[in-house]
Motif scaffolding. Structure first.
Motif, PDB file in Angstrom:
ATOM      1  N   PHE A 231       3.001  -3.326   0.320  1.00  0.00           N
ATOM      2  CA  PHE A 231       1.911  -2.343   0.242  1.00  0.00           C
ATOM      3  C   PHE A 231       0.599  -3.022  -0.117  1.00  0.00           C
ATOM      4  CE2 PHE A 231      -0.835   0.379  -2.310  1.00  0.00           C
ATOM      5  CZ  PHE A 231      -1.067   1.418  -1.419  1.00  0.00           C
ATOM      6  N   ILE A 232       0.632  -3.867  -1.148  1.00  0.00           N
ATOM      7  CA  ILE A 232      -0.594  -4.545  -1.588  1.00  0.00           C
ATOM      8  C   ILE A 232      -1.147  -5.447  -0.494  1.00  0.00           C
ATOM      9  CG2 ILE A 232      -1.546  -6.182  -3.257  1.00  0.00           C
ATOM     10  CD1 ILE A 232       0.662  -5.186  -5.203  1.00  0.00           C
ATOM     11  N   ALA A 233      -0.257  -6.115   0.232  1.00  0.00           N
ATOM     12  CA  ALA A 233      -0.685  -7.057   1.277  1.00  0.00           C
ATOM     13  C   ALA A 233      -1.128  -6.358   2.555  1.00  0.00           C
ATOM     14  CB  ALA A 233       0.456  -8.023   1.596  1.00  0.00           C
ATOM     15  N   SER A 234      -0.795  -5.096   2.695  1.00  0.00           N
ATOM     16  CA  SER A 234      -1.105  -4.365   3.929  1.00  0.00           C
ATOM     17  C   SER A 234      -2.515  -3.811   3.928  1.00  0.00           C
ATOM     18  CB  SER A 234      -0.114  -3.208   4.108  1.00  0.00           C
ATOM     19  OG  SER A 234      -0.429  -2.144   3.216  1.00  0.00           O
ATOM     20  N   ASP A 235      -2.911  -3.258   5.056  1.00  0.00           N
ATOM     21  CA  ASP A 235      -4.228  -2.629   5.153  1.00  0.00           C
ATOM     22  C   ASP A 235      -4.349  -1.406   4.256  1.00  0.00           C
ATOM     23  OD1 ASP A 235      -5.150  -4.512   6.931  1.00  0.00           O
ATOM     24  OD2 ASP A 235      -4.680  -3.328   8.729  1.00  0.00           O
ATOM     25  N   LYS A 236      -3.226  -0.843   3.834  1.00  0.00           N
ATOM     26  CA  LYS A 236      -3.268   0.283   2.902  1.00  0.00           C
ATOM     27  C   LYS A 236      -3.856  -0.140   1.561  1.00  0.00           C
ATOM     28  CE  LYS A 236       0.650   2.770   4.964  1.00  0.00           C
ATOM     29  NZ  LYS A 236      -0.136   3.913   5.452  1.00  0.00           N
ATOM     30  N   GLY A 237      -3.791  -1.429   1.258  1.00  0.00           N
ATOM     31  CA  GLY A 237      -4.347  -1.940   0.013  1.00  0.00           C
ATOM     32  C   GLY A 237      -5.668  -2.659   0.222  1.00  0.00           C
ATOM     33  N   ARG A 238      -6.366  -2.319   1.279  1.00  0.00           N
ATOM     34  CA  ARG A 238      -7.559  -3.088   1.690  1.00  0.00           C
ATOM     35  C   ARG A 238      -8.701  -3.072   0.676  1.00  0.00           C
ATOM     36  NH1 ARG A 238      -6.770   1.332   4.752  1.00  0.00           N
ATOM     37  NH2 ARG A 238      -8.360   2.961   4.880  1.00  0.00           N
ATOM     38  N   SER A 239      -8.693  -2.134  -0.277  1.00  0.00           N
ATOM     39  CA  SER A 239      -9.754  -2.101  -1.288  1.00  0.00           C
ATOM     40  C   SER A 239      -9.289  -2.616  -2.640  1.00  0.00           C
ATOM     41  CB  SER A 239     -10.288  -0.668  -1.443  1.00  0.00           C
ATOM     42  OG  SER A 239     -10.921  -0.230  -0.256  1.00  0.00           O
ATOM     43  N   ILE A 240      -8.096  -3.180  -2.671  1.00  0.00           N
ATOM     44  CA  ILE A 240      -7.521  -3.634  -3.936  1.00  0.00           C
ATOM     45  C   ILE A 240      -7.625  -5.149  -4.061  1.00  0.00           C
ATOM     46  CG2 ILE A 240      -5.439  -3.709  -5.348  1.00  0.00           C
ATOM     47  CD1 ILE A 240      -4.417  -1.289  -3.765  1.00  0.00           C
ATOM     48  N   THR A 241      -8.274  -5.606  -5.105  1.00  0.00           N
ATOM     49  CA  THR A 241      -8.296  -7.049  -5.394  1.00  0.00           C
ATOM     50  C   THR A 241      -8.497  -7.264  -6.882  1.00  0.00           C
ATOM     51  OG1 THR A 241      -9.101  -9.189  -4.607  1.00  0.00           O
ATOM     52  CG2 THR A 241     -10.782  -7.525  -5.118  1.00  0.00           C
ATOM     53  N   GLY A 242      -7.919  -8.355  -7.390  1.00  0.00           N
ATOM     54  CA  GLY A 242      -8.033  -8.679  -8.805  1.00  0.00           C
ATOM     55  C   GLY A 242      -7.204  -7.791  -9.709  1.00  0.00           C
ATOM     56  N   SER A 243      -6.212  -7.128  -9.136  1.00  0.00           N
ATOM     57  CA  SER A 243      -5.401  -6.184  -9.897  1.00  0.00           C
ATOM     58  C   SER A 243      -3.984  -6.695 -10.122  1.00  0.00           C
ATOM     59  CB  SER A 243      -5.340  -4.830  -9.176  1.00  0.00           C
ATOM     60  OG  SER A 243      -6.621  -4.231  -9.098  1.00  0.00           O
ATOM     61  N   SER A 244      -3.365  -6.197 -11.194  1.00  0.00           N
ATOM     62  CA  SER A 244      -1.974  -6.498 -11.498  1.00  0.00           C
ATOM     63  C   SER A 244      -1.186  -5.194 -11.465  1.00  0.00           C
ATOM     64  CB  SER A 244      -1.840  -7.139 -12.884  1.00  0.00           C
ATOM     65  OG  SER A 244      -2.530  -8.368 -12.948  1.00  0.00           O
ATOM     66  N   PHE A 245      -0.102  -5.187 -10.712  1.00  0.00           N
ATOM     67  CA  PHE A 245       0.681  -3.970 -10.538  1.00  0.00           C
ATOM     68  C   PHE A 245       2.034  -4.103 -11.237  1.00  0.00           C
ATOM     69  CE2 PHE A 245      -2.445  -3.911  -7.263  1.00  0.00           C
ATOM     70  CZ  PHE A 245      -2.753  -2.567  -7.082  1.00  0.00           C
ATOM     71  N   VAL A 246       2.210  -3.307 -12.276  1.00  0.00           N
ATOM     72  CA  VAL A 246       3.455  -3.330 -13.041  1.00  0.00           C
ATOM     73  C   VAL A 246       4.484  -2.428 -12.378  1.00  0.00           C
ATOM     74  CG1 VAL A 246       4.538  -2.702 -15.231  1.00  0.00           C
ATOM     75  CG2 VAL A 246       2.310  -3.851 -15.220  1.00  0.00           C
TER      76      VAL A 246
END
Length: 264
Positions: A231-246
């Motif tokens: 999910f994070i690597a996909s285009d669905k996560g295109r606005s996500i950076t510098g985040s940690s997902f627990v």
């Protein structure tokens, strides 16, 4: 979450989270490079990837060896022509006490595997990821955020460092269109206890304890973490950076996990 025609490197792909992630990317159409030290296990993962997608590029490598790290990136570019996603998953766990005689040797080995390899592989991969506007997912742990296991300070320290490295590089590469994030699993049922040499009965006691202390009453499997990585690597996560997902079944919410202590 189609990754058709995307090229992905997954380190530590011979088992556990890495293997599940490689298979999941293959299923979504990605062309995958799987990296690990155990040839037999890599062969098995390769067969699973091929069964659901295309045949992966298999690279036997030790991520603490700089020449092997170069081989991973150069081999991928030579074989596939580009790179879209880097998953820094390779890691080791160790039982360390600061008063132990050989503690520094153990610390150096853990840092080299869990942190330094991610730094150097990111350095090598970044120019190619800039070309594709790709992204990086670092596999960290909830121990980067809190102390959960006694006598494992090297592992905790390596994951805390990886989390901070993620944020630093995310800031640097954001203007170039490259996203960098981390996932922070809790306890995931893999072969890690077996690798550590923990007796079978003790392994079952450990997993049973983790299940009972988990707010959701369960321990995660590798496929759950793979789903999050994709999910994070996909285009669905295109606005996500510098985040940690627990993803830990709520373990990080528990004030006291019982001073977990492992004995090999």
């Amino acid at each position: 979450m189609s990754f058709k025609n995307k090229v992905v490197i997954v380190t530590g792909a011979s088992s556990g989270i890495g293997a599940a992630t490689a298979i999941a990317f293959s299923k979504e159409g990605a062309r995958v490079t799987i990296v690990g030290r155990n040839q037999e296990k890599l062969r098995y993962v390769s067969e699973q990837c091929s069964a659901v997608g295309s045949k992966p590029l298999v690279i036997t490598a030790d991520v603490t060896n700089d020449e092997d790290l170069k081989k991973i990136v150069h081999g991928t570019i030579k074989h596939f022509g580009k790179l879209d996603v880097l998953v820094n998953n390779a890691g080791i766990f160790s039982i360390d006490k600061i008063l132990s005689e050989n503690v520094v040797d153990s610390f150096d080995k853990v840092i080299a595997t869990n942190l330094r390899s991610a730094v150097y592989l990111t350095h090598l991969a970044a120019p190619h990821l800039i070309e594709t506007k790709g992204n990086i997912v670092n596999v960290s742990s909830i121990v980067g955020k809190r102390v959960t296991i006694e006598n494992c300070f090297a592992y905790h320290t390596s994951k805390a460092g990886l989390d901070h490295f993620t944020k630093c590089v995310a800031l640097e590469l954001a203007p170039k269109g490259v996203r960098v994030n981390s996932v922070n699993p809790g306890f995931v049922r893999t072969d890690i206890m077996q690798v550590l040499g923990v007796k079978k009965e003790a392994q079952e006691d450990f997993w049973d304890s983790m299940t009972k202390t988990s707010p959701l009453g369960k321990v995660a499997d590798s496929e759950e973490i793979a789903d999050l990585i994709l999910f994070i690597a996909s285009d669905k996560g295109r606005s996500i950076t510098g985040s940690s997902f627990v993803s830990d079944n709520g373990a990080i919410l528990v004030p006291h996990l019982g001073n977990i202590e492992l004995q090999a």
